[in-house]
Scaffold this motif. Structure first.
Motif, PDB file in Angstrom:
ATOM      1  N   ALA A 100      22.424  10.459 -30.263  1.00 41.67           N
ATOM      2  CA  ALA A 100      22.250   9.615 -29.079  1.00 41.67           C
ATOM      3  C   ALA A 100      23.606   9.204 -28.522  1.00 41.67           C
ATOM      4  N   PRO A 101      23.685   9.030 -27.212  1.00 47.03           N
ATOM      5  CA  PRO A 101      24.939   8.548 -26.628  1.00 47.03           C
ATOM      6  C   PRO A 101      25.241   7.124 -27.108  1.00 47.03           C
ATOM      7  N   ALA A 102      26.483   6.732 -27.016  1.00 45.93           N
ATOM      8  CA  ALA A 102      26.858   5.345 -27.319  1.00 45.93           C
ATOM      9  C   ALA A 102      26.190   4.430 -26.300  1.00 45.93           C
ATOM     10  N   ALA A 103      25.982   3.192 -26.678  1.00 44.12           N
ATOM     11  CA  ALA A 103      25.380   2.220 -25.749  1.00 44.12           C
ATOM     12  C   ALA A 103      26.271   2.078 -24.521  1.00 44.12           C
ATOM     13  N   PRO A 104      25.675   2.041 -23.338  1.00 41.87           N
ATOM     14  CA  PRO A 104      26.465   1.845 -22.114  1.00 41.87           C
ATOM     15  C   PRO A 104      27.097   0.455 -22.089  1.00 41.87           C
ATOM     16  N   SER A 105      28.056   0.283 -21.198  1.00 42.90           N
ATOM     17  CA  SER A 105      28.639  -1.042 -20.996  1.00 42.90           C
ATOM     18  C   SER A 105      27.583  -1.964 -20.390  1.00 42.90           C
ATOM     19  N   THR A 106      27.788  -3.251 -20.545  1.00 41.08           N
ATOM     20  CA  THR A 106      26.890  -4.224 -19.925  1.00 41.08           C
ATOM     21  C   THR A 106      26.951  -4.038 -18.415  1.00 41.08           C
ATOM     22  N   PRO A 107      25.816  -3.958 -17.742  1.00 43.01           N
ATOM     23  CA  PRO A 107      25.848  -3.768 -16.283  1.00 43.01           C
ATOM     24  C   PRO A 107      26.530  -4.956 -15.598  1.00 43.01           C
ATOM     25  N   GLU A 151      27.906   7.587 -21.223  1.00 42.79           N
ATOM     26  CA  GLU A 151      28.239   9.002 -21.432  1.00 42.79           C
ATOM     27  C   GLU A 151      28.158   9.756 -20.102  1.00 42.79           C
ATOM     28  N   ALA A 152      29.141  10.603 -19.844  1.00 46.89           N
ATOM     29  CA  ALA A 152      29.173  11.394 -18.615  1.00 46.89           C
ATOM     30  C   ALA A 152      27.901  12.219 -18.470  1.00 46.89           C
ATOM     31  N   SER A 153      27.420  12.320 -17.254  1.00 49.53           N
ATOM     32  CA  SER A 153      26.238  13.108 -16.879  1.00 49.53           C
ATOM     33  C   SER A 153      24.952  12.652 -17.565  1.00 49.53           C
ATOM     34  N   SER A 154      24.898  11.396 -17.989  1.00 50.05           N
ATOM     35  CA  SER A 154      23.666  10.883 -18.588  1.00 50.05           C
ATOM     36  C   SER A 154      22.844  10.149 -17.522  1.00 50.05           C
ATOM     37  N   THR A 155      21.566   9.972 -17.811  1.00 48.12           N
ATOM     38  CA  THR A 155      20.679   9.236 -16.917  1.00 48.12           C
ATOM     39  C   THR A 155      20.661   7.776 -17.353  1.00 48.12           C
ATOM     40  N   ILE A 156      20.947   6.899 -16.428  1.00 45.24           N
ATOM     41  CA  ILE A 156      20.958   5.461 -16.683  1.00 45.24           C
ATOM     42  C   ILE A 156      19.609   4.887 -16.278  1.00 45.24           C
ATOM     43  N   TYR A 163      16.588 -13.023 -13.960  1.00 46.76           N
ATOM     44  CA  TYR A 163      16.401 -11.746 -14.645  1.00 46.76           C
ATOM     45  C   TYR A 163      17.483 -11.566 -15.700  1.00 46.76           C
ATOM     46  N   SER A 164      17.103 -10.949 -16.821  1.00 48.39           N
ATOM     47  CA  SER A 164      18.040 -10.498 -17.835  1.00 48.39           C
ATOM     48  C   SER A 164      17.928  -8.983 -17.842  1.00 48.39           C
ATOM     49  N   LEU A 165      18.974  -8.306 -17.390  1.00 49.18           N
ATOM     50  CA  LEU A 165      18.931  -6.860 -17.191  1.00 49.18           C
ATOM     51  C   LEU A 165      19.851  -6.136 -18.163  1.00 49.18           C
ATOM     52  N   THR A 166      19.394  -4.990 -18.633  1.00 49.71           N
ATOM     53  CA  THR A 166      20.164  -4.128 -19.525  1.00 49.71           C
ATOM     54  C   THR A 166      20.070  -2.698 -19.009  1.00 49.71           C
ATOM     55  N   VAL A 167      20.816  -1.797 -19.627  1.00 49.23           N
ATOM     56  CA  VAL A 167      20.713  -0.374 -19.309  1.00 49.23           C
ATOM     57  C   VAL A 167      20.711   0.433 -20.600  1.00 49.23           C
ATOM     58  N   THR A 168      20.127   1.619 -20.514  1.00 47.95           N
ATOM     59  CA  THR A 168      20.247   2.619 -21.570  1.00 47.95           C
ATOM     60  C   THR A 168      20.723   3.907 -20.908  1.00 47.95           C
ATOM     61  N   ALA A 169      21.258   4.803 -21.721  1.00 47.29           N
ATOM     62  CA  ALA A 169      21.690   6.115 -21.242  1.00 47.29           C
ATOM     63  C   ALA A 169      20.912   7.181 -21.999  1.00 47.29           C
ATOM     64  N   THR A 170      20.430   8.185 -21.277  1.00 46.67           N
ATOM     65  CA  THR A 170      19.723   9.314 -21.880  1.00 46.67           C
ATOM     66  C   THR A 170      20.528  10.571 -21.579  1.00 46.67           C
ATOM     67  N   ASP A 171      20.912  11.312 -22.642  1.00 50.78           N
ATOM     68  CA  ASP A 171      21.717  12.517 -22.426  1.00 50.78           C
ATOM     69  C   ASP A 171      20.824  13.699 -22.052  1.00 50.78           C
ATOM     70  N   GLY A 183      17.863  14.564 -24.123  1.00 52.09           N
ATOM     71  CA  GLY A 183      16.791  13.579 -24.227  1.00 52.09           C
ATOM     72  C   GLY A 183      17.040  12.470 -25.232  1.00 52.09           C
ATOM     73  N   ASN A 184      18.239  12.413 -25.809  1.00 51.18           N
ATOM     74  CA  ASN A 184      18.568  11.349 -26.751  1.00 51.18           C
ATOM     75  C   ASN A 184      18.864  10.063 -25.985  1.00 51.18           C
ATOM     76  N   VAL A 185      18.263   8.972 -26.432  1.00 57.61           N
ATOM     77  CA  VAL A 185      18.414   7.686 -25.747  1.00 57.61           C
ATOM     78  C   VAL A 185      19.365   6.788 -26.542  1.00 57.61           C
ATOM     79  N   SER A 186      20.293   6.185 -25.827  1.00 50.90           N
ATOM     80  CA  SER A 186      21.274   5.286 -26.448  1.00 50.90           C
ATOM     81  C   SER A 186      20.632   3.972 -26.866  1.00 50.90           C
ATOM     82  N   ALA A 187      21.405   3.198 -27.591  1.00 55.67           N
ATOM     83  CA  ALA A 187      21.035   1.808 -27.837  1.00 55.67           C
ATOM     84  C   ALA A 187      21.139   1.064 -26.496  1.00 55.67           C
ATOM     85  N   THR A 188      20.509  -0.065 -26.421  1.00 57.16           N
ATOM     86  CA  THR A 188      20.521  -0.859 -25.193  1.00 57.16           C
ATOM     87  C   THR A 188      21.865  -1.561 -25.039  1.00 57.16           C
ATOM     88  N   SER A 189      22.329  -1.631 -23.806  1.00 57.34           N
ATOM     89  CA  SER A 189      23.584  -2.327 -23.500  1.00 57.34           C
ATOM     90  C   SER A 189      23.412  -3.831 -23.695  1.00 57.34           C
TER      91      SER A 189
END
Length: 161
Positions: A13-20, A49-54, A87-95, A98-104
């Protein structure tokens, strides 16, 4: 019988994205760092991660998606307008595999689309020889008051809670 297998199998899985981060243009509050906005479709930026879906997430559901660029930068906006509220918002990244990162980490924002009620001056003595009188009144809690005389601002104050 022969099988074709990909040269590599990605199960990491990609590393967790930065906090939005709420962009300065979307942060319409008193300052561009207070995370208060009247924009119901605010934009958030960060890195992953580059080219991942947020996936922009609120209450466990994706409310918007974006693709990171080659440097891993993202800019994501909710796909539907947010209602007024907090709102409390987070992001995840999917490479691509199809691997999903931990939540930001989370960013807390407030969407406030209601104009405050008109402030009211409650000082009763309207005759004075003081050239810098102190005025008192009421207004929305924690709002900035702009005192105007003859069309020009002559002072500001912040209301208490």
């Amino acid at each position: 019988m022969s099988f074709l297998f990909p040269k590599e199998f990605d199960s990491i899985a990609p590393a967790a994205p930065s906090t939005p981060n709420l962009t300065d243009l979307s942060d319409t509050g008193i300052s561009n760092t207070d995370n208060i906005t009247s924009d119901t479709t605010p934009t958030f930026t960060g890195t992953a991660e580059a080219s991942s879906t947020i996936n922009l997430i609120s209450n466990g559901s994706s409310i918007g998606t974006a693709i990171t660029d080659g440097g891993g930068n993202f800019s994501v906006t909710p796909s539907s307008a947010l209602a007024e509220g907090s709102y409390s918002l987070t992001v995840t990244a999917t490479d691509a595999a199809g691997n999903v990162s931990a939540t930001s980490g989370s960013v807390n924002i407030t969407v406030d689309t209601t104009n405050p009620a008109q402030p009211e001056i409650t000082t009763t003595d309207t005759s004075t020889n003081d050239t810098t009188p102190i005025l008192s009144g009421t207004a929305e809690a924690n709002s900035t008051i702009n005192l105007i005389s003859n069309g020009s601002s002559i002072g500001t104050a912040t209301t208490d809670g």
